[in-house]
Enzyme design. Structure first.
Site, short mmCIF file in Angstrom:
data_model
loop_
_atom_site.label_atom_id
_atom_site.label_comp_id
_atom_site.label_asym_id
_atom_site.label_seq_id
_atom_site.Cartn_x
_atom_site.Cartn_y
_atom_site.Cartn_z
N LYS A 153 0.51 -1.44 0.02
CA LYS A 153 0.27 -0.21 0.32
C LYS A 153 0.77 1.08 0.11
O LYS A 153 0.87 2.15 -0.16
CB LYS A 153 -0.44 -0.24 1.70
CG LYS A 153 -2.09 -1.07 0.82
CD LYS A 153 -2.76 -0.96 2.75
CE LYS A 153 -4.15 -1.15 2.05
NZ LYS A 153 -4.99 -0.88 3.85
N GLU A 183 -3.40 7.66 7.74
CA GLU A 183 -4.25 8.63 7.40
C GLU A 183 -4.84 9.16 8.31
O GLU A 183 -5.01 8.73 9.41
CB GLU A 183 -4.82 7.68 5.87
CG GLU A 183 -4.11 7.09 5.48
CD GLU A 183 -4.69 6.35 4.15
OE1 GLU A 183 -6.18 6.14 4.48
OE2 GLU A 183 -4.32 5.68 3.05
N HIS A 187 -15.86 -5.65 5.62
CA HIS A 187 -15.21 -5.32 4.48
C HIS A 187 -15.86 -6.79 3.92
O HIS A 187 -14.47 -7.22 2.87
CB HIS A 187 -13.58 -5.45 4.97
CG HIS A 187 -13.35 -4.75 5.93
ND1 HIS A 187 -13.40 -3.50 5.32
CD2 HIS A 187 -12.98 -4.85 7.05
CE1 HIS A 187 -13.66 -2.43 7.23
NE2 HIS A 187 -13.10 -3.87 7.20
N ARG A 244 -7.64 -7.19 -10.92
CA ARG A 244 -8.11 -9.02 -11.57
C ARG A 244 -9.79 -8.59 -11.72
O ARG A 244 -10.15 -7.08 -11.86
CB ARG A 244 -8.43 -9.70 -9.90
CG ARG A 244 -8.94 -9.15 -9.15
CD ARG A 244 -9.23 -10.21 -7.76
NE ARG A 244 -10.71 -9.82 -7.44
CZ ARG A 244 -9.97 -8.35 -6.12
NH1 ARG A 244 -9.08 -8.83 -5.58
NH2 ARG A 244 -11.21 -8.12 -4.83
#
Ligand code: MV4
Length: 669
Positions: free
Chosen positions: A116, A200, A235, A291
């Site tokens: 990330k 963040e 999630h 993907r």
């Protein structure tokens, strides 16, 4: 274009890829585990190769076996589907080494998006908007604390190697930062083998909006618009839609262009998804999925394109079929993921055989024919009779609907969910029904906290049409017992004594879900039947419908129609958009079962004999009524457990009998 490809996956995505292969005239090779020898995806391909045991680690993740299978069958390319090996750099590299095309992005692009922090640095350089934060190499705790203090709380700590919500910590106050950092690093180290974190600014109530991108080997790159996937649970996406509701044209274009810039920054090829979080009209890059995604059908529905076809063309070296100016959005599409899971038990996966499986009228997959856009599409990797096992994802089907507007699509989704019938494992269908009618979803007030905030409305027990469902269960039972043809009452089909007025019969049921007992009394009096249960009483007629498993009833002046699937003594009733299951308490059969070997028929409870319907010597069919007893003000008919000859009748009308007393002797035929 390829002549033959291997599909390194199972379930609905393997079936989905095979469907495009058939349409394009490309031969397909399936791979399968021990658990999948008879699976739908194997049947949907031209050839199939067994690759190992049921556990994915012993089959669908064994990439050397998969590459061997491709070599052995002469497949030129491998489609990885999603999950399993789809984002595995080593697999992509091994395909390349074996001279087989990996239908996906280049290895370097997968690697670039794997970290990330590294991806954020690349995106920053490409001017893709990022949430304000720190994603530097220096992991000194004092420096991290200073960075967090400078951006202002709340902040979010994320494991750099993480994804899908794992390894995240919200920090509300500066005093809590050091402890949260230590805990986040511990979790990152143990989950991902790497304790690097980034910080963040924490956004409250964001939307998850993602952009479908496509790039070819010739420098072409386009966006196929956006999807809103905010409706998630832990999630896991639950509902997805395209386009994302409420985006102004300028915002849509800016996001699409940012997504294309992200793809270009990593020299992307093939299908990819750039995820953003949004608050208001602000959007920020989150991660890129290298993907095809589960929710790609909603994009297919609004663009009229076959994304798997595009993947095959791009992987074969063709340019993108269309340029950006040729792409447009038509209408609105919604997708609901139907899972074998139990919402009442924290959505625990629910395994078992799909004894009965009916999906709404729709098409499996039909695109690419102008003007033939389907309004309901089902993508499924299972058929009735298949088993949901603990080895793989318990998805049963994806239900995708399209309409001219979101409102139209939503109306279709409600109807389509009502037409889903699943007997076997628990499912989330009723949860989805509640979700699509809840106010924030209906009005497209979407954010990632929607399910949690509406917990009470989504999880409280529903009022069910018990009387109507019971009437249909009785209809199915009587229809079966009486062997009645369409429109005929079974009372008339049964023996003469039933035509005597004042006769009553009781049927005992247990509501399987709530474990509640219901007793339904049928009174037949000169042509009318009365249905009484729990203090309600109404005139009742019923009939068998035209189709298999279809029944109808009128209760008073209310008419109800539905379908009943009978599984042993359990009657699964589908009516008025809901499913109910009632177990028939077949006391008599069970009483008789125990005694069957000896040819004895005994009283299931203490009571009084009120009718004897046979004489010694009578030859009876299985199920023929023999004796009627009265107990607890209800009447019970004792039926023949098997065809045979009555040799003795031991009680007469008016006699009191004890529980378990032998009533008559039946000699089995
Ligand atoms: C966030 C966030 C709020 N602020 N980042 C969760 C999974 C990962 N892909 C990104 N996630 C989030 N990142 C900042 N700065 C809230 C989430 C988030 C979330 C994002 C997308 C979809 C569902 C979510 C559920 C909870 C939190």
């Amino acid at each position: 274009m390829f002549n033959k490809i291997l599909i390194a996956n199972r379930g609905e995505i393997a079936c989905r890829v095979a469907a495009t292969c058939r349409r394009l005239g490309v031969k397909s090779v399936a791979v399968y585990s021990d658990a999948d020898a008879n699976a739908k995806h194997v049947a949907g391909c031209d050839e199939a190769v067994h690759i190992g045991e049921a556990a994915a680690a012993q089959s669908y993740l064994r990439y050397e076996r998969i590459i061997d299978a491709a070599r052995a069958t002469g497949a030129q390319a491998i489609h990885p589907g999603y999950g399993f090996l789809s984002e595995n750099e080593d697999f992509a590299r091994a395909c390349e080494a074996a001279g087989i095309v990996f239908i996906g992005p280049p290895v370097d692009a997968i690697a670039a998006m794997g970290s990330k922090a590294a991806a954020k640095a690349l995106m920053h350089a490409a001017a893709v908007p990022l949430v304000p934060g720190y994603h530097g190499d220096d992991q000194d705790p004092t420096l991290l604390q200073r960075e967090a203090d400078a951006m202002g709380y709340p902040v979010l700590l994320k494991a750099s190697a993480g994804g899908g919500g794992k390894g995240m910590r919200v920090v509300e106050r500066s005093e809590d930062f050091a402890a949260a950092l230590a805990s986040c690093k511990r979790e990152a180290a143990s989950s991902f083998g790497n304790d690097r974190v980034l910080i963040e600014k924490y956004l409250s109530r964001p939307r998850h909006v993602e952009v479908q991108v496509f790039a070819d080997k010739h420098g072409g790159a386009v966006y196929l618009f956006d999807r809103d996937c905010s409706v998630q649970r832990r999630h896991q996406k639950v509902l997805e839609e395209a386009p994302a509701p409420g985006l102004e044209d300028g915002v849509r274009r800016a996001m699409g262009e940012a997504a294309v810039a992200a793809a270009r920054a990593v020299n992307y090829e093939g299908a990819g998804t750039v995820e953003f979080i949004m608050t208001g009209t602000d959007f920020y890059f989150m991660e890129m999925n290298t993907r095809l995604q589960v929710e790609h059908p909603v994009t297919e529905m609004i663009t009229g394109l076959d994304l798997v076809e595009w993947q095959l063309r791009v992987a074969a070296g063709e340019p993108l079929p269309l340029g950006q100016s040729q792409l447009s959005i038509t209408g609105h599409a919604l997708e609901a993921r139907i899972y074998a899971e139990n919402p009442a038990r924290g959505f625990l996966p629910s395994t078992g055989t799909l004894k009965h499986l009916r999906m709404p009228q729709g098409v499996e997959f039909r695109l690419g024919h102008a003007g033939q856009r389907a309004s309901v599409r089902i993508d499924s990797g299972v058929r009735e009779g298949d088993t949901i096992t603990p080895f793989y994802d318990p998805m049963i089907a994806k239900l995708i609907v399209h309409g001219a507007t979101r409102e139209d699509a939503l109306a279709r989704m409600k109807r389509a969910l009502e037409a889903c019938e699943v007997v076997g494992p628990h499912t989330n269908v009723e949860f989805l029904q509640r979700l699509v009618i809840c106010e924030p979803f209906a009005s497209a007030d979407l954010d990632t906290g929607l399910i949690e905030r509406n917990h009470d409305a989504l999880f409280s027990p529903q009022q069910k049409p018990v009387r109507e469902a019971l009437a249909l269960a009785c209809a199915a039972l009587l229809g079966r017992e009486g062997g009645a043809e369409h429109g005929a009452s079974p009372w008339h089909a049964l023996s003469h004594w039933r035509l005597n007025s004042g006769f009553a019969q009781t049927l005992s049921w247990r509501d399987v879900e709530s474990d509640t007992a219901f007793t339904v009394a049928h009174t037949h009096d000169g042509g009318d039947e009365t249905l009484a249960y729990a203090g309600h009483e109404a005139r009742y007629t019923w009939w068998c419908g035209e189709g298999k498993d279809e029944y109808g009833a009128t209760i008073g002046d209310k008419r109800v129609r539905g379908r009943v699937f009978i599984d042993g003594d359990v009657f699964h009733v589908f009516c008025l958009g809901t499913a109910m299951a009632f177990e028939w308490q077949n006391l008599l059969a069970h009483a008789a079962d125990a005694e069957h070997g000896e040819g004895r028929l005994t009283a299931p409870m203490p009571g009084k004999v009120i009718a004897v319907l046979v004489e010694p010597g009578a030859v009876v069919e299985k199920g023929a009524p023999l004796i009627v007893m009265e107990a607890m003000k209800m009447e019970h008919t004792i039926g023949a457990p098997a065809a045979g000859k009555v040799t003795e009748v031991l009680y007469g009308v008016g006699d009191q009998v004890a529980d378990g007393a032998q009533l008559l002797v039946l000699e089995a035929a």
